[in-house]
Design a protein around this motif. Structure first.
Motif, mmCIF file in Angstrom:
data_model
loop_
_atom_site.group_PDB
_atom_site.id
_atom_site.type_symbol
_atom_site.label_atom_id
_atom_site.label_comp_id
_atom_site.label_asym_id
_atom_site.label_seq_id
_atom_site.Cartn_x
_atom_site.Cartn_y
_atom_site.Cartn_z
ATOM 1 N N ILE A 37 0.841 -1.203 0.000
ATOM 2 C CA ILE A 37 0.000 0.000 0.000
ATOM 3 C C ILE A 37 0.872 1.248 0.000
ATOM 4 O O ILE A 37 0.609 2.218 -0.732
ATOM 5 N N SER A 38 1.913 1.249 0.818
ATOM 6 C CA SER A 38 2.809 2.403 0.880
ATOM 7 C C SER A 38 3.477 2.654 -0.475
ATOM 8 O O SER A 38 3.546 3.801 -0.940
ATOM 9 N N ASN A 39 3.940 1.596 -1.124
ATOM 10 C CA ASN A 39 4.564 1.764 -2.437
ATOM 11 C C ASN A 39 3.562 2.250 -3.478
ATOM 12 O O ASN A 39 3.895 3.066 -4.335
ATOM 13 N N GLY A 40 2.337 1.752 -3.402
ATOM 14 C CA GLY A 40 1.301 2.211 -4.329
ATOM 15 C C GLY A 40 0.983 3.685 -4.149
ATOM 16 O O GLY A 40 0.847 4.438 -5.125
ATOM 17 N N VAL A 41 0.873 4.127 -2.896
ATOM 18 C CA VAL A 41 0.609 5.542 -2.633
ATOM 19 C C VAL A 41 1.800 6.397 -3.053
ATOM 20 O O VAL A 41 1.627 7.512 -3.564
ATOM 21 N N ASN A 42 3.015 5.897 -2.867
ATOM 22 C CA ASN A 42 4.200 6.643 -3.310
ATOM 23 C C ASN A 42 4.191 6.838 -4.824
ATOM 24 O O ASN A 42 4.482 7.927 -5.327
ATOM 25 N N VAL A 43 3.860 5.793 -5.566
ATOM 26 C CA VAL A 43 3.780 5.919 -7.024
ATOM 27 C C VAL A 43 2.674 6.894 -7.403
ATOM 28 O O VAL A 43 2.830 7.721 -8.311
ATOM 29 N N LEU A 44 1.544 6.851 -6.681
ATOM 30 C CA LEU A 44 0.444 7.772 -6.948
ATOM 31 C C LEU A 44 0.871 9.227 -6.723
ATOM 32 O O LEU A 44 0.539 10.112 -7.515
ATOM 33 N N MET A 45 1.622 9.470 -5.646
ATOM 34 C CA MET A 45 2.097 10.843 -5.395
ATOM 35 C C MET A 45 3.063 11.304 -6.481
ATOM 36 O O MET A 45 3.042 12.477 -6.874
ATOM 37 N N LEU A 46 3.909 10.404 -6.966
ATOM 38 C CA LEU A 46 4.818 10.787 -8.044
ATOM 39 C C LEU A 46 4.065 11.056 -9.345
ATOM 40 O O LEU A 46 4.435 11.957 -10.104
ATOM 41 N N ILE A 47 3.004 10.291 -9.590
ATOM 42 C CA ILE A 47 2.180 10.544 -10.776
ATOM 43 C C ILE A 47 1.506 11.908 -10.654
ATOM 44 O O ILE A 47 1.467 12.692 -11.604
ATOM 45 N N ALA A 48 0.982 12.198 -9.452
ATOM 46 C CA ALA A 48 0.284 13.457 -9.240
ATOM 47 C C ALA A 48 1.235 14.647 -9.262
ATOM 48 O O ALA A 48 0.803 15.786 -9.458
ATOM 49 N N GLY A 49 2.518 14.407 -9.057
ATOM 50 C CA GLY A 49 3.503 15.486 -9.047
ATOM 51 C C GLY A 49 3.753 16.099 -10.409
ATOM 52 O O GLY A 49 4.356 17.167 -10.501
ATOM 53 N N GLY A 50 3.328 15.474 -11.455
ATOM 54 C CA GLY A 50 3.497 16.038 -12.790
ATOM 55 C C GLY A 50 4.704 15.469 -13.506
ATOM 56 O O GLY A 50 5.418 14.600 -13.015
ATOM 57 N N ALA A 51 4.910 16.005 -14.686
ATOM 58 C CA ALA A 51 5.990 15.527 -15.547
ATOM 59 C C ALA A 51 7.341 15.941 -14.982
ATOM 60 O O ALA A 51 7.458 16.897 -14.217
ATOM 61 N N ALA A 52 8.347 15.207 -15.385
ATOM 62 C CA ALA A 52 9.706 15.533 -14.964
ATOM 63 C C ALA A 52 10.117 16.858 -15.587
ATOM 64 O O ALA A 52 9.692 17.224 -16.683
ATOM 65 N N GLY A 53 10.925 17.591 -14.862
ATOM 66 C CA GLY A 53 11.380 18.882 -15.356
ATOM 67 C C GLY A 53 12.808 19.125 -14.937
ATOM 68 O O GLY A 53 13.521 18.215 -14.517
ATOM 69 N N GLY A 54 13.190 20.357 -14.990
ATOM 70 C CA GLY A 54 14.539 20.739 -14.594
ATOM 71 C C GLY A 54 14.670 20.734 -13.079
ATOM 72 O O GLY A 54 13.690 20.603 -12.343
ATOM 73 N N PRO A 55 15.881 20.887 -12.583
ATOM 74 C CA PRO A 55 16.070 20.921 -11.138
ATOM 75 C C PRO A 55 15.400 22.151 -10.532
ATOM 76 O O PRO A 55 15.426 23.230 -11.130
#
Length: 170
Positions: A37-55
């Motif tokens: 569950i923790s790993n699933g929520v972590n992936v969900l938060m990364l998805i919700a964070g948006g596309a990769a960008g610059g530093p």
């Protein structure tokens, strides 16, 4: 921005499998379930964070091209918290294995009393617990410390006549 459907399915599978395992009585399955569950929520938060960008450093580029650092920081914090929780539950499972030879969570006295009342059909007939005696019900319940055959390699089993940890008679 549209999230990747594959990652959304991965989140659903991880959380669904984790919830299924969390409903088991075995602490080892509960550990695996919480971790999934923790790993699933972590992936969900990364998805919700948006596309990769610059530093995300001021002055390194235009602000609209920078990645959002908040989801990454939250995921890192969640990983540390999950590690601590996993270590704690692993210690509980190991201690349960030493004492009982298994890592299943047992019902407590209140659960047993409610189950017996449900079997008799007396669940909602009284509003309070006046007239119940937990000491009598505890004596009637199965004693977890009763002497059982020793399983080789699973630690000592305590009997009713054994001394407790402080050296006093129980």
């Amino acid at each position: 921005m549209t999230p990747n459907v594959t990652l959304a399915i991965v989140v659903g599978v991880l959380v669904g499998t984790g919830v299924y395992l969390l409903l088991e009585r075995s602490l080892s399955r509960v550990i695996i379930g919480v971790t999934l569950i923790s790993n699933g929520v972590n992936v969900l938060m990364l998805i919700a964070g948006g596309a990769a960008g610059g530093p995300p450093l001021v002055g390194s580029g235009p602000p609209e091209d920078m990645a959002d650092p908040l989801p990454q920081a939250m995921v890192l914090t969640a990983i540390v918290i999950n590690l601590g929780l996993t270590a704690f539950v692993l210690a509980m499972a190991y201690r349960s294995w030493q004492l009982h030879g298994h890592d299943e969570v047992q019902d407590d006295l209140e659960d047993r009393r409610i189950a017996r009342r449900a079997e008799r059909g007396a669940v909602d007939k009284r509003a309070d617990d006046v007239g119940t005696n937990l000491a009598i019900e505890a004596a009637e319940a199965r004693d977890e410390t009763e002497e059982v055959p020793l399983i080789t390699g699973h630690g000592p089993q305590l009997g009713a006549e054994d001394d407790d940890v402080t050296g006093r008679r129980s």
